[in-house]
Design a protein around this motif. Structure first.
Motif, PDB file in Angstrom:
ATOM      1  N   PHE A 141      20.604  44.746  43.212  1.00 28.45           N
ATOM      2  CA  PHE A 141      21.264  45.304  42.556  1.00 28.45           C
ATOM      3  C   PHE A 141      22.788  45.888  42.980  1.00 28.45           C
ATOM      4  CE2 PHE A 141      23.151  48.781  40.208  1.00 28.45           C
ATOM      5  CZ  PHE A 141      24.169  48.391  39.111  1.00 28.45           C
ATOM      6  N   MET A 142      24.115  44.966  42.703  1.00 25.17           N
ATOM      7  CA  MET A 142      25.583  45.840  43.286  1.00 25.17           C
ATOM      8  C   MET A 142      25.736  46.756  42.846  1.00 25.17           C
ATOM      9  SD  MET A 142      26.522  41.326  44.345  1.00 25.17           S
ATOM     10  CE  MET A 142      26.723  41.085  43.212  1.00 25.17           C
ATOM     11  N   ALA A 143      26.446  48.217  42.887  1.00 28.23           N
ATOM     12  CA  ALA A 143      27.027  49.122  42.725  1.00 28.23           C
ATOM     13  C   ALA A 143      27.975  48.059  42.419  1.00 28.23           C
ATOM     14  CB  ALA A 143      26.587  50.570  43.528  1.00 28.23           C
ATOM     15  N   VAL A 144      29.168  49.136  40.792  1.00 25.54           N
ATOM     16  CA  VAL A 144      30.091  48.455  40.837  1.00 25.54           C
ATOM     17  C   VAL A 144      31.055  49.387  41.198  1.00 25.54           C
ATOM     18  CG1 VAL A 144      31.689  48.080  38.712  1.00 25.54           C
ATOM     19  CG2 VAL A 144      29.673  46.833  39.031  1.00 25.54           C
ATOM     20  N   GLY A 145      32.218  49.243  42.296  1.00 30.26           N
ATOM     21  CA  GLY A 145      32.839  49.674  42.594  1.00 30.26           C
ATOM     22  C   GLY A 145      34.338  48.938  42.090  1.00 30.26           C
ATOM     23  N   THR A 146      34.333  49.545  40.680  1.00 32.11           N
ATOM     24  CA  THR A 146      35.717  48.702  40.004  1.00 32.11           C
ATOM     25  C   THR A 146      37.314  48.634  41.062  1.00 32.11           C
ATOM     26  OG1 THR A 146      35.068  48.908  37.420  1.00 32.11           O
ATOM     27  CG2 THR A 146      37.075  48.744  38.377  1.00 32.11           C
ATOM     28  N   LEU A 147      37.466  50.265  41.157  1.00 27.27           N
ATOM     29  CA  LEU A 147      39.113  50.517  41.449  1.00 27.27           C
ATOM     30  C   LEU A 147      38.361  51.365  43.735  1.00 27.27           C
ATOM     31  CD1 LEU A 147      40.107  52.859  38.670  1.00 27.27           C
ATOM     32  CD2 LEU A 147      41.292  51.098  40.279  1.00 27.27           C
ATOM     33  N   ALA A 148      37.921  50.411  43.721  1.00 27.16           N
ATOM     34  CA  ALA A 148      37.271  50.470  45.049  1.00 27.16           C
ATOM     35  C   ALA A 148      36.596  51.823  45.393  1.00 27.16           C
ATOM     36  CB  ALA A 148      38.414  50.878  46.506  1.00 27.16           C
ATOM     37  N   THR A 149      35.344  52.083  44.705  1.00 26.77           N
ATOM     38  CA  THR A 149      34.947  53.968  44.572  1.00 26.77           C
ATOM     39  C   THR A 149      33.649  53.810  43.719  1.00 26.77           C
ATOM     40  OG1 THR A 149      35.231  55.756  44.134  1.00 26.77           O
ATOM     41  CG2 THR A 149      36.885  55.132  42.813  1.00 26.77           C
ATOM     42  N   VAL A 150      32.475  53.620  43.855  1.00 23.36           N
ATOM     43  CA  VAL A 150      31.564  53.434  42.565  1.00 23.36           C
ATOM     44  C   VAL A 150      31.633  54.806  42.352  1.00 23.36           C
ATOM     45  CG1 VAL A 150      28.756  53.345  42.354  1.00 23.36           C
ATOM     46  CG2 VAL A 150      29.603  52.341  43.973  1.00 23.36           C
ATOM     47  N   LYS A 151      31.785  55.353  40.958  1.00 21.62           N
ATOM     48  CA  LYS A 151      32.979  56.438  40.356  1.00 21.62           C
ATOM     49  C   LYS A 151      31.179  58.385  40.652  1.00 21.62           C
ATOM     50  CE  LYS A 151      34.709  54.695  36.910  1.00 21.62           C
ATOM     51  NZ  LYS A 151      36.412  54.887  37.334  1.00 21.62           N
ATOM     52  N   GLY A 152      31.422  58.691  41.501  1.00 17.36           N
ATOM     53  CA  GLY A 152      30.868  60.248  41.796  1.00 17.36           C
ATOM     54  C   GLY A 152      30.110  59.396  43.121  1.00 17.36           C
ATOM     55  N   LEU A 153      30.280  58.995  43.194  1.00 13.80           N
ATOM     56  CA  LEU A 153      29.500  58.593  44.779  1.00 13.80           C
ATOM     57  C   LEU A 153      30.155  58.420  46.074  1.00 13.80           C
ATOM     58  CD1 LEU A 153      26.472  56.489  42.813  1.00 13.80           C
ATOM     59  CD2 LEU A 153      27.221  58.897  43.026  1.00 13.80           C
TER      60      LEU A 153
END
Length: 402
Positions: free
Chosen positions: A37-49
């Motif tokens: 599973f690839m975590a999504v970092g839409t804006l160059a950040t995985v939100k909150g992580l």
């Protein structure tokens, strides 16, 4: 026919159990053990992580979005600052989506023609245009290891003529993407990641014949390092999605990774692995986390519910994430109801870890030969919990291989 360039890209299937397989996908920034599973970092950040959180939970590859990064902060800026890996301090593999889904979801703000799509930014209303060629330049500048073609994404339950039009246009755009991709690779140096892999995307809606036609045309072009399956989890029934995966599994080469785009609910990951999928991504785990919902082996739970007010247990008794090792459901509920941002971060961390660990478990059971029994038992338990909350239908029985 195009020949595959030399490594750093390679895929090795190491274990198989029916159509499920465990393998290793090599990229310039490291190997990815699949299924993953690839975590999504839409804006160059995985939100909150942050990257340390992701490394600690065993995340291997993450995703960013060309559309969003083109608009803000700008792909040219990211390139000047050394590409996505340096910009976001992530040293592992990255995949960028082309933004096709985002552009085509801008109903009323975009116009499609054969050359590309004109649209208005959802941020400031400025006029923009994407073509196969411009998107390849954007993704080249961002510097991900794997980049996706620019495709036409129709609504999930589109009628056959609409789905055919989008599928055929996606194939024509794919040929242009490849030509520009190869031109840039030959002429555009230095680049943040000199060697990238371009993945095509199988389209065709929920229509089996169109999916076969799309897959066969793409395979006929030759020379791909992997394949995307797009246009799913966009409103169609789960049975239709699983049926499409059955069709596509019979058409794509088994010696290349398959990436199911935008799909990330736990039951869909397990059902996808059953049907030969290797890579998944979805914004769901962090989106749910920001809304106080957590994944467990017994289905999703809503921490805003008063039943968790005095619960001394972890989110999931078998989870080893940093959240479950330290905090109770009662404490997390307190943070959520008090609108404390720590609560949203901790639940997001747990949810991403849950899916990363789920795919790690799938890999292990494929390797030791217990995947069939494990996946059946896992789905029965998870879906029973979901059904008790009225969340999902019963699991779909896998179709025979086509």
């Amino acid at each position: 026919m195009h020949s595959l360039p030399a490594p750093p890209f390679a895929f090795q299937v190491e274990h198989e159990r029916g159509r499920a397989r465990a393998g290793t996908f090599a990229t310039p920034h490291g190997a990815v053990r699949t299924p993953a599973f690839m975590a999504v970092g839409t804006l160059a950040t995985v939100k909150g992580l942050d990257p340390d959180d992701l490394h600690a939970m065993g995340a291997q590859m993450i995703l960013a979005n060309a559309y969003h990064l083109h608009l803000r902060p700008g792909d040219a800026l990211v390139r000047r600052l050394g590409g996505l890996h340096r910009f976001m301090a992530w040293d592992g593999p990255i995949l960028t989506d082309s933004g096709g889904f985002q552009v085509f979801s801008l109903e009323g703000l975009r116009t499609i023609d054969e050359d590309g799509v004109s649209f208005r930014s959802h941020i400031d209303g400025s006029a923009r245009r994407f073509t196969a060629e411009s998107v390849m330049a954007i993704e080249r500048g961002l510097g991900a290891d794997v980049i996706m073609q620019f495709d036409h994404v129709p609504p999930g339950q589109s009628a056959e003529p609409v789905a055919r039009d989008a599928m055929e246009r996606s194939l024509r755009w794919l040929a242009r993407c490849r030509a520009e991709f190869e031109r840039l690779r030959a002429e555009d140096a230095p680049a943040p990641t000199p060697e990238q892999a371009l993945f095509p995307i199988v389209q065709g809606g929920i229509h089996a014949g169109l999916r076969r036609e799309s897959a066969r045309a793409i395979v006929g072009m030759g020379g791909w390092h992997g394949y995307g399956v797009g246009g799913l989890s966009v409103g169609e029934a789960k049975a239709d999605m699983y049926g499409v995966l059955d069709v596509v599994d019979g058409e794509l080469p088994r010696d290349r990774p398959r990436y199911l785009m935008g799909v990330g609910y736990p039951e869909d990951l397990v059902e996808g692995v059953r049907r030969g999928v290797d890579l998944f991504d979805c914004v769901a785990p962090t989106r749910m986390g920001r809304n106080g919902a957590a994944l467990t082996q017994d289905g999703r739970i809503n921490l805003r519910n008063a039943r968790w007010r005095e619960d001394p247990g972890p989110l999931d008794a078998d989870c080893t994430c940093a959240t479950c090792r330290r905090f109770t459901r009662a404490y997390l509920r307190h943070l959520v109801t008090a609108d404390e941002m720590l609560g949203l971060r901790l639940i997001s961390l747990h949810n991403v870890h849950f899916l990363v660990a789920l795919m790690a478990r799938a890999r292990a059971t494929i390797a030791d030969g217990t995947f069939d029994a494990w996946s059946a038992a896992w789905l029965e338990r998870y879906l029973a919990g979901e059904a008790a909350r009225g969340a999902v239908a019963k699991p779909v029985t896998p179709h025979p291989k086509r």
